[in-house]
Design a protein around this motif. Structure first.
Motif, PDB file in Angstrom:
ATOM      1  N   LYS A   2       0.846  -1.182   0.000  1.00 29.91           N
ATOM      2  CA  LYS A   2       0.000   0.000   0.000  1.00 29.91           C
ATOM      3  C   LYS A   2       0.889   1.242   0.000  1.00 29.91           C
ATOM      4  O   LYS A   2       1.817   1.345   0.796  1.00 29.91           O
ATOM      5  N   ILE A   3       0.589   2.190  -0.887  1.00 29.73           N
ATOM      6  CA  ILE A   3       1.381   3.410  -0.988  1.00 29.73           C
ATOM      7  C   ILE A   3       0.449   4.611  -0.957  1.00 29.73           C
ATOM      8  O   ILE A   3      -0.564   4.646  -1.660  1.00 29.73           O
ATOM      9  N   SER A   4       0.791   5.584  -0.127  1.00 29.40           N
ATOM     10  CA  SER A   4      -0.005   6.799  -0.054  1.00 29.40           C
ATOM     11  C   SER A   4       0.897   8.018  -0.177  1.00 29.40           C
ATOM     12  O   SER A   4       2.107   7.953   0.061  1.00 29.40           O
ATOM     13  N   VAL A   5       0.294   9.138  -0.575  1.00 30.99           N
ATOM     14  CA  VAL A   5       1.018  10.387  -0.783  1.00 30.99           C
ATOM     15  C   VAL A   5       0.545  11.390   0.253  1.00 30.99           C
ATOM     16  O   VAL A   5      -0.655  11.649   0.381  1.00 30.99           O
ATOM     17  N   SER A   6       1.486  11.951   1.021  1.00 29.86           N
ATOM     18  CA  SER A   6       1.135  12.880   2.091  1.00 29.86           C
ATOM     19  C   SER A   6       0.696  14.231   1.549  1.00 29.86           C
ATOM     20  O   SER A   6       0.954  14.577   0.387  1.00 29.86           O
ATOM     21  N   ASN A   7       0.059  15.011   2.413  1.00 30.70           N
ATOM     22  CA  ASN A   7      -0.333  16.375   2.047  1.00 30.70           C
ATOM     23  C   ASN A   7       0.879  17.250   1.755  1.00 30.70           C
ATOM     24  O   ASN A   7       0.790  18.209   0.982  1.00 30.70           O
ATOM     25  N   GLU A   8       2.023  16.918   2.383  1.00 30.56           N
ATOM     26  CA  GLU A   8       3.249  17.686   2.130  1.00 30.56           C
ATOM     27  C   GLU A   8       3.609  17.651   0.646  1.00 30.56           C
ATOM     28  O   GLU A   8       4.030  18.663   0.079  1.00 30.56           O
ATOM     29  N   ILE A   9       3.465  16.490   0.042  1.00 30.62           N
ATOM     30  CA  ILE A   9       3.778  16.358  -1.383  1.00 30.62           C
ATOM     31  C   ILE A   9       2.622  16.884  -2.234  1.00 30.62           C
ATOM     32  O   ILE A   9       2.829  17.599  -3.219  1.00 30.62           O
ATOM     33  N   SER A  10       1.407  16.535  -1.878  1.00 32.84           N
ATOM     34  CA  SER A  10       0.246  16.976  -2.663  1.00 32.84           C
ATOM     35  C   SER A  10       0.163  18.491  -2.750  1.00 32.84           C
ATOM     36  O   SER A  10      -0.269  19.041  -3.770  1.00 32.84           O
ATOM     37  N   SER A  11       0.581  19.185  -1.696  1.00 32.43           N
ATOM     38  CA  SER A  11       0.470  20.641  -1.679  1.00 32.43           C
ATOM     39  C   SER A  11       1.447  21.304  -2.650  1.00 32.43           C
ATOM     40  O   SER A  11       1.167  22.379  -3.181  1.00 32.43           O
ATOM     41  N   VAL A  12       2.597  20.669  -2.892  1.00 30.65           N
ATOM     42  CA  VAL A  12       3.578  21.249  -3.816  1.00 30.65           C
ATOM     43  C   VAL A  12       3.497  20.608  -5.207  1.00 30.65           C
ATOM     44  O   VAL A  12       4.020  21.169  -6.182  1.00 30.65           O
ATOM     45  N   CYS A  13       2.842  19.458  -5.296  1.00 26.46           N
ATOM     46  CA  CYS A  13       2.720  18.773  -6.591  1.00 26.46           C
ATOM     47  C   CYS A  13       1.378  18.045  -6.651  1.00 26.46           C
ATOM     48  O   CYS A  13       1.317  16.810  -6.546  1.00 26.46           O
ATOM     49  N   PRO A  14       0.290  18.797  -6.805  1.00 27.38           N
ATOM     50  CA  PRO A  14      -1.038  18.183  -6.778  1.00 27.38           C
ATOM     51  C   PRO A  14      -1.294  17.216  -7.930  1.00 27.38           C
ATOM     52  O   PRO A  14      -2.219  16.403  -7.869  1.00 27.38           O
ATOM     53  N   THR A  15      -0.483  17.289  -8.990  1.00 29.47           N
ATOM     54  CA  THR A  15      -0.687  16.396 -10.134  1.00 29.47           C
ATOM     55  C   THR A  15       0.193  15.151 -10.066  1.00 29.47           C
ATOM     56  O   THR A  15       0.222  14.353 -11.014  1.00 29.47           O
ATOM     57  N   GLY A 125       6.591  -3.272   7.912  1.00 26.44           N
ATOM     58  CA  GLY A 125       5.180  -2.967   7.713  1.00 26.44           C
ATOM     59  C   GLY A 125       4.790  -3.176   6.265  1.00 26.44           C
ATOM     60  O   GLY A 125       5.587  -3.581   5.424  1.00 26.44           O
ATOM     61  N   ASP A 126       3.516  -2.878   5.981  1.00 25.95           N
ATOM     62  CA  ASP A 126       2.995  -3.126   4.636  1.00 25.95           C
ATOM     63  C   ASP A 126       2.551  -1.853   3.931  1.00 25.95           C
ATOM     64  O   ASP A 126       1.778  -1.889   2.982  1.00 25.95           O
ATOM     65  N   GLU A 127       3.055  -0.702   4.391  1.00 25.54           N
ATOM     66  CA  GLU A 127       2.658   0.578   3.795  1.00 25.54           C
ATOM     67  C   GLU A 127       3.856   1.488   3.634  1.00 25.54           C
ATOM     68  O   GLU A 127       4.731   1.552   4.503  1.00 25.54           O
ATOM     69  N   LEU A 128       3.893   2.204   2.510  1.00 30.29           N
ATOM     70  CA  LEU A 128       4.870   3.255   2.284  1.00 30.29           C
ATOM     71  C   LEU A 128       4.128   4.577   2.141  1.00 30.29           C
ATOM     72  O   LEU A 128       3.079   4.631   1.490  1.00 30.29           O
ATOM     73  N   VAL A 129       4.681   5.634   2.736  1.00 23.82           N
ATOM     74  CA  VAL A 129       4.085   6.965   2.647  1.00 23.82           C
ATOM     75  C   VAL A 129       5.120   7.910   2.048  1.00 23.82           C
ATOM     76  O   VAL A 129       6.261   7.979   2.518  1.00 23.82           O
ATOM     77  N   LEU A 130       4.734   8.626   1.002  1.00 28.13           N
ATOM     78  CA  LEU A 130       5.615   9.602   0.379  1.00 28.13           C
ATOM     79  C   LEU A 130       5.440  10.953   1.061  1.00 28.13           C
ATOM     80  O   LEU A 130       4.364  11.552   1.013  1.00 28.13           O
ATOM     81  N   GLY A 131       6.496  11.402   1.713  1.00 25.43           N
ATOM     82  CA  GLY A 131       6.469  12.687   2.408  1.00 25.43           C
ATOM     83  C   GLY A 131       7.705  13.504   2.085  1.00 25.43           C
ATOM     84  O   GLY A 131       8.303  13.348   1.015  1.00 25.43           O
ATOM     85  N   VAL A 132       8.110  14.375   3.009  1.00 26.70           N
ATOM     86  CA  VAL A 132       9.275  15.238   2.830  1.00 26.70           C
ATOM     87  C   VAL A 132      10.217  15.034   4.009  1.00 26.70           C
ATOM     88  O   VAL A 132       9.784  14.979   5.166  1.00 26.70           O
ATOM     89  N   GLY A 133      11.515  14.920   3.720  1.00 25.19           N
ATOM     90  CA  GLY A 133      12.508  14.693   4.755  1.00 25.19           C
ATOM     91  C   GLY A 133      12.596  15.841   5.749  1.00 25.19           C
ATOM     92  O   GLY A 133      12.390  17.009   5.399  1.00 25.19           O
TER      93      GLY A 133
END
Length: 222
Positions: A2-15, A125-133
């Protein structure tokens, strides 16, 4: 996975659009047929690209733009795809590591996306989250030692960072013993069609060179 994209990334790259290729594989130290394919792509790109035009490729330009928005200098911490193509334009071959790493690098220069390749059995775990360092966040880049990932996009599992567009982490790196592969394609340019094409290209490479059925592709977005 399972992979999700954080708001940190969505806010700078919504596409943002990413693709995860997950497959059972057999790794080898070297594959002569694969390197013939790599040399063909290298020759083509050396004819088509210059050092100036590399940065303007949509896949690379968009990644560099996100770095800047997150607070990182993309000329100091170059996206891996840009690093590989610049090396190739210098007249050097891609690094020869092993078949899985080599084919991931081929897929990266062929499409210009920064692509992470991981031994999925090493994830926690079974999930990766794309965020900002974050400042001071520990991260050991493959062959680079401790890397300052503050301001870099980063995938994290339950233990911490595993991959950035600049360098993946030693903890989850591919080895000759890797049999469960996860490959992540980072489409900061938002071009879903090209991201999917890159994923299918990787599947074909796995079928041809890693004794795989190609596995599955999952698309995830910001």
């Amino acid at each position: 996975m399972k992979i999700s994209v954080s708001n940190e990334i969505s806010s700078v790259c919504p596409t943002f659009v990413g693709a995860c290729v997950e497959a059972r594989v057999v790794n080898t130290l070297y594959n002569d047929r694969l390197w013939n394919a790599i040399h063909e792509v290298e020759q083509r790109l050396r004819q088509e690209l210059t050092f100036d035009s590399v940065k303007a490729l949509p896949s690379i330009a968009a990644t560099r733009a996100v770095y800047k928005l997150c607070g990182k200098d993309p000329s100091r911490y170059r996206p891996a795809s840009e690093q590989l193509i610049r090396r190739m334009l210098q007249g050097k071959e891609l690094y020869q590591i092993d078949t899985l790493v080599d084919l991931v690098n081929l897929a990266s220069i062929a499409y210009g996306y920064s692509i992470g390749g991981f031994d999925a059995d090493k994830f926690v775990g079974d999930e990766l989250v794309l965020g900002v360092g974050k400042e001071g966040e520990p991260y050991e880049g493959i062959g680079r030692g401790m890397l300052n990932i503050a301001g870099l996009p980063v995938y994290r599992d339950a233990q911490g960072g595993v991959g950035t567009p600049t360098s993946d982490n030693e903890r989850t790196k591919i080895t000759l013993g890797t049999t469960h592969l996860v490959v992540l394609i980072n489409g900061y340019d938002g071009c879903e069609e090209r991201v999917i094409a890159n994923a299918q290209y990787i599947q074909n490479l796995l079928i041809d060179y890693a004794k795989s059925d190609g596995g599955t592709v999952t698309i995830y977005r910001g």
